[in-house]
Design an enzyme around this catalytic site. Structure first.
Site, PDB file in Angstrom:
ATOM      1  N   SER A 195     -41.826  -0.018  64.923  1.00 52.88           N
ATOM      2  CA  SER A 195     -42.599  -0.464  66.078  1.00 52.88           C
ATOM      3  C   SER A 195     -43.226   0.742  66.765  1.00 52.88           C
ATOM      4  CB  SER A 195     -41.702  -1.205  67.070  1.00 52.88           C
ATOM      5  OG  SER A 195     -41.111  -2.331  66.471  1.00 52.88           O
ATOM      6  N   HIS A 227     -56.545  -3.808  58.809  1.00 58.29           N
ATOM      7  CA  HIS A 227     -55.395  -4.445  59.471  1.00 58.29           C
ATOM      8  C   HIS A 227     -55.231  -5.901  59.002  1.00 58.29           C
ATOM      9  CE1 HIS A 227     -52.790  -4.356  63.367  1.00 58.29           C
ATOM     10  NE2 HIS A 227     -52.184  -5.022  62.370  1.00 58.29           N
ATOM     11  N   ILE A 228     -54.920  -6.061  57.725  1.00 60.12           N
ATOM     12  CA  ILE A 228     -54.811  -7.403  57.137  1.00 60.12           C
ATOM     13  C   ILE A 228     -53.386  -7.707  56.669  1.00 60.12           C
ATOM     14  CG2 ILE A 228     -57.232  -7.536  56.448  1.00 60.12           C
ATOM     15  CD1 ILE A 228     -56.355  -6.702  53.607  1.00 60.12           C
ATOM     16  N   ARG A 270     -36.976  -5.901  60.015  1.00 53.62           N
ATOM     17  CA  ARG A 270     -37.247  -7.046  59.135  1.00 53.62           C
ATOM     18  C   ARG A 270     -38.276  -6.692  58.068  1.00 53.62           C
ATOM     19  NH1 ARG A 270     -36.679  -9.728  64.278  1.00 53.62           N
ATOM     20  NH2 ARG A 270     -38.815  -9.121  64.715  1.00 53.62           N
TER      21      ARG A 270
END
Length: 375
Positions: free
Chosen positions: A264, A340-341, A210
């Protein structure tokens, strides 16, 4: 200095003007009733105890300062961790004991030890994340625990961040800003602060899921000449939109001008981007990771950047998080690191929080979750 949190609990159906949206969700249990304030304003871990009409203890895991009903027939007692800082392992183990449900973040490691501490009552885990590498899924499946997560809702925000990070890195924006600040900006020079453009380039995407597709969709208008992708298997239907070619990982590394990691974290992808991978890349190539830090061997990445093996890297994820301020990668001008935003927009985090709360409540009622991870 970070504020130390504490666990607190309440019961009943009191409400205040400072309710967060998931509190509203717990009340009438109707999606239409949910308000739109940011979920994560003051609490970061939530534990629920629900008491049914016969007053039997029922405890889902997430923390909140106000009592909220879990169903029209019962009440919720809420234990909450009242700080944005991660809850200490021992405190979480103490709080989760006897719980029926747990609402957690990706920073909360749910392993065998925590599951043992929770005991046999734990039936539902809801994580406010799309990644589930912090969950011991084999152990969770063995115990028959249901898992809710938040896919799709953060896809657009993460893809936007990936494109922003790519442009920031390849056009050397942090360096340029620093030159303005420190007086390095003098006369115009033909090659000063030159970077790499996207037009007519080849972009390689590791993981055309996605988020990978959403990234490609946003990059296409920049005049990308060719998209390559790799993953567990070809995805011809999804790839057709971008005329993307499925290739091996070595070929993607060798032929891409820009590489974006959007897969992932699995045993197969852990350490995927290592010394061999970087050696196969072009010296002018730019590497971006918005997936998980463990997909990349950071020591190998440092050597590749410091030695000129690749041009630059942009990272929104690292190992560990936060990255120590004395980490070698932070000494490099050609490495842009963000904290990590990827999903950090007000709208996205609010939607994630509501979905996480609704997953938890549905699981506690024994109903289908809006987004359940199939184990």
């Amino acid at each position: 200095m970070a504020r130390t949190g504490r666990l607190g609990s309440t019961t009943g159906n009191t409400s205040t003007a400072h309710e967060l949206p998931w509190e509203c969700a717990l009340k009438p249990l109707r999606a239409a009733s949910l308000c739109s304030c940011p979920f994560w304003q003051s609490t970061s871990r939530r534990l629920f105890r629900c008491i049914d009409s016969q007053d039997r203890t029922f405890k889902p895991h997430v923390v909140q300062a106000h009592p909220t009903p879990a169903s029209p027939r019962g009440r919720c007692q809420v234990e909450h961790w009242d700080s944005d800082e991660p809850i200490p392992d021992k405190e979480l183990e103490r709080g989760v004991a006897g719980a029926h449900g747990l609402l957690c973040l990706l920073t909360d490691r749910v392993d065998k030890r925590l599951l043992d501490a929770a005991g046999a009552n734990l039936k539902v885990i809801s994580t406010m994340s799309v990644g589930v590498d912090h969950l011991a899924l084999d152990e969770i499946k063995k115990r028959g625990i249901r898992v809710g997560y938040t896919p799709d809702v953060l896809t657009d925000a993460t893809a936007e961040l990936a494109v922003s990070l790519l442009l920031t890195t390849c056009r050397r924006l942090p360096e340029a800003i620093e030159e303005v600040r420190n007086g390095g900006w003098t006369s115009w020079k033909p090659l000063w602060m030159c970077g790499y453009g996207l037009t007519q380039s080849t972009v390689g995407i590791i993981g055309l899921g996605r988020i990978g597709q959403s990234i490609a969709r946003r990059l296409k208008p920049f005049g990308i000449q060719k998209f390559l992708y790799t993953g567990r298997q070809p995805r011809p239907q999804e790839a057709a939109e971008f005329q993307a070619e499925f290739v091996s990982t070595p070929k993607l590394a060798a032929e891409s001008d820009f590489i974006i990691v959007a897969c992932s974290l699995t045993p197969a992808t852990k350490g995927l981007c290592n010394k061999d991978f970087f050696q196969q890349m072009k010296k002018t190539a730019v590497f971006v990771n918005i997936s998980r830090g463990d997909v990349v061997n950071q020591d190998d990445l440092y050597q590749a950047l410091a030695g000129g093996q690749i041009a630059a890297a942009g990272l929104d994820v690292t190992t560990p998080e936060p990255l120590p301020t004395n980490h070698p990668l932070l000494t490099l001008k050609n490495c842009v690191i963000l904290p990590h935003i990827g999903s950090a927009t007000y709208g996205t985090r609010n939607t994630m929080s509501l979905l996480a709360a609704n997953n938890l409540l549905a699981g506690l009622r024994g109903e289908p979750m809006p987004s359940e991870l199939k184990l």
